[in-house]
Design a protein around this motif. Sequence first.
Motif, PDB file in Angstrom:
ATOM      1  N   TYR A 144       4.507  -2.276   0.423  1.00 16.55           N
ATOM      2  CA  TYR A 144       5.704  -1.939  -0.341  1.00 16.55           C
ATOM      3  C   TYR A 144       6.652  -3.130  -0.277  1.00 16.55           C
ATOM      4  O   TYR A 144       6.745  -3.806   0.741  1.00 16.55           O
ATOM      5  CB  TYR A 144       6.428  -0.733   0.258  1.00 16.55           C
ATOM      6  CG  TYR A 144       5.559   0.461   0.548  1.00 16.55           C
ATOM      7  CD1 TYR A 144       4.756   1.019  -0.441  1.00 16.55           C
ATOM      8  CD2 TYR A 144       5.544   1.042   1.807  1.00 16.55           C
ATOM      9  CE1 TYR A 144       3.960   2.123  -0.174  1.00 16.55           C
ATOM     10  CE2 TYR A 144       4.766   2.160   2.083  1.00 16.55           C
ATOM     11  CZ  TYR A 144       3.972   2.694   1.090  1.00 16.55           C
ATOM     12  OH  TYR A 144       3.192   3.791   1.360  1.00 16.55           O
ATOM     13  N   SER A 152      12.799  -5.161  -4.847  1.00 16.71           N
ATOM     14  CA  SER A 152      13.458  -6.188  -5.646  1.00 16.71           C
ATOM     15  C   SER A 152      14.783  -5.607  -6.127  1.00 16.71           C
ATOM     16  O   SER A 152      15.101  -4.453  -5.843  1.00 16.71           O
ATOM     17  CB  SER A 152      12.579  -6.602  -6.832  1.00 16.71           C
ATOM     18  OG  SER A 152      12.542  -5.578  -7.797  1.00 16.71           O
ATOM     19  N   HIS A 156      13.701  -2.651  -8.680  1.00 14.30           N
ATOM     20  CA  HIS A 156      12.701  -1.628  -8.396  1.00 14.30           C
ATOM     21  C   HIS A 156      12.058  -1.793  -7.018  1.00 14.30           C
ATOM     22  O   HIS A 156      12.175  -2.840  -6.391  1.00 14.30           O
ATOM     23  CB  HIS A 156      11.604  -1.628  -9.473  1.00 14.30           C
ATOM     24  CG  HIS A 156      10.823  -2.896  -9.520  1.00 14.30           C
ATOM     25  ND1 HIS A 156      11.185  -3.961 -10.316  1.00 14.30           N
ATOM     26  CD2 HIS A 156       9.713  -3.297  -8.860  1.00 14.30           C
ATOM     27  CE1 HIS A 156      10.320  -4.938 -10.155  1.00 14.30           C
ATOM     28  NE2 HIS A 156       9.417  -4.570  -9.262  1.00 14.30           N
ATOM     29  N   SER A 179       8.393  -1.817  -5.276  1.00 12.58           N
ATOM     30  CA  SER A 179       7.016  -2.110  -5.683  1.00 12.58           C
ATOM     31  C   SER A 179       6.037  -1.497  -4.696  1.00 12.58           C
ATOM     32  O   SER A 179       6.220  -1.589  -3.489  1.00 12.58           O
ATOM     33  CB  SER A 179       6.768  -3.622  -5.727  1.00 12.58           C
ATOM     34  OG  SER A 179       7.540  -4.213  -6.738  1.00 12.58           O
ATOM     35  N   ALA A 209       1.997  -1.720  -3.858  1.00 13.87           N
ATOM     36  CA  ALA A 209       0.825  -2.554  -4.124  1.00 13.87           C
ATOM     37  C   ALA A 209      -0.385  -2.000  -3.377  1.00 13.87           C
ATOM     38  O   ALA A 209      -0.542  -2.237  -2.181  1.00 13.87           O
ATOM     39  CB  ALA A 209       1.097  -3.989  -3.707  1.00 13.87           C
ATOM     40  N   TYR A 217       5.891   5.752 -14.139  1.00 13.94           N
ATOM     41  CA  TYR A 217       6.064   4.429 -13.544  1.00 13.94           C
ATOM     42  C   TYR A 217       5.443   3.354 -14.413  1.00 13.94           C
ATOM     43  O   TYR A 217       4.379   3.554 -14.988  1.00 13.94           O
ATOM     44  CB  TYR A 217       5.406   4.357 -12.162  1.00 13.94           C
ATOM     45  CG  TYR A 217       5.912   5.360 -11.159  1.00 13.94           C
ATOM     46  CD1 TYR A 217       7.238   5.768 -11.128  1.00 13.94           C
ATOM     47  CD2 TYR A 217       5.048   5.910 -10.225  1.00 13.94           C
ATOM     48  CE1 TYR A 217       7.694   6.680 -10.199  1.00 13.94           C
ATOM     49  CE2 TYR A 217       5.491   6.828  -9.286  1.00 13.94           C
ATOM     50  CZ  TYR A 217       6.818   7.208  -9.272  1.00 13.94           C
ATOM     51  OH  TYR A 217       7.255   8.107  -8.350  1.00 13.94           O
ATOM     52  N   HIS A 249       3.560  -0.325 -14.494  1.00 13.69           N
ATOM     53  CA  HIS A 249       2.683  -1.002 -13.551  1.00 13.69           C
ATOM     54  C   HIS A 249       2.053  -2.219 -14.203  1.00 13.69           C
ATOM     55  O   HIS A 249       2.002  -2.343 -15.417  1.00 13.69           O
ATOM     56  CB  HIS A 249       1.590  -0.058 -13.027  1.00 13.69           C
ATOM     57  CG  HIS A 249       0.605   0.355 -14.071  1.00 13.69           C
ATOM     58  ND1 HIS A 249      -0.520  -0.381 -14.370  1.00 13.69           N
ATOM     59  CD2 HIS A 249       0.589   1.414 -14.916  1.00 13.69           C
ATOM     60  CE1 HIS A 249      -1.196   0.215 -15.335  1.00 13.69           C
ATOM     61  NE2 HIS A 249      -0.532   1.311 -15.690  1.00 13.69           N
ATOM     62  N   ILE A 304       0.698  -4.157  -9.166  1.00  8.71           N
ATOM     63  CA  ILE A 304       1.771  -3.367  -8.557  1.00  8.71           C
ATOM     64  C   ILE A 304       2.221  -2.215  -9.440  1.00  8.71           C
ATOM     65  O   ILE A 304       2.073  -2.254 -10.662  1.00  8.71           O
ATOM     66  CB  ILE A 304       3.001  -4.225  -8.190  1.00  8.71           C
ATOM     67  CG1 ILE A 304       3.654  -4.817  -9.438  1.00  8.71           C
ATOM     68  CG2 ILE A 304       2.674  -5.274  -7.160  1.00  8.71           C
ATOM     69  CD1 ILE A 304       5.019  -5.422  -9.199  1.00  8.71           C
ATOM     70  N   LYS A 351       5.705  -0.158 -10.269  1.00  3.51           N
ATOM     71  CA  LYS A 351       7.150  -0.356 -10.174  1.00  3.51           C
ATOM     72  C   LYS A 351       7.852   0.996 -10.274  1.00  3.51           C
ATOM     73  O   LYS A 351       7.681   1.717 -11.256  1.00  3.51           O
ATOM     74  CB  LYS A 351       7.640  -1.256 -11.307  1.00  3.51           C
ATOM     75  CG  LYS A 351       7.046  -2.644 -11.282  1.00  3.51           C
ATOM     76  CD  LYS A 351       7.498  -3.436 -12.484  1.00  3.51           C
ATOM     77  CE  LYS A 351       6.867  -4.805 -12.522  1.00  3.51           C
ATOM     78  NZ  LYS A 351       7.294  -5.570 -13.700  1.00  3.51           N
TER      79      LYS A 351
END
Length: 123
Positions: free
Chosen positions: A55, A58, A61, A63, A65, A83, A85, A89, A91
């Motif tokens: 995780y 930013s 958001h 993220s 992964a 979501y 993506h 990832i 978002k």
Amino acid sequence: MKDINEFLSNISEPAHRDRVKELFGWTEKTFPQLKVVIKWNQPMFTDHDTFIISYSASKKHLSIAPETATITAFKEDIANSGYQHTDNIIKITWDQTIDYTLLQKLIDFNVQEKLHYTKFWRE
């Protein structure tokens, strides 16, 4: 970076930091067998030394992964959760709720798929 606390302290927005902290706490409680490691200045959850999920935060958001293979396998579920993506990832904007049911599916999938995997990443 040496641990999750250092990672969390770098998230300047308190509400975002609290949300990420909650996400880490949920993951640790739901999947106690997973170990947190720091690689490439990023905390990652692993199982028997293979990557399961990570995780990051930013400005716009959160993220998620889980690796490309997992996103591909759950593309429809990700879209149904609302979501955005990429191949790598998922978002989740700060105003969206975290779909913990979906997240559990992603992690369960990776744990099962990589049960006998000996490398960190999928090839």
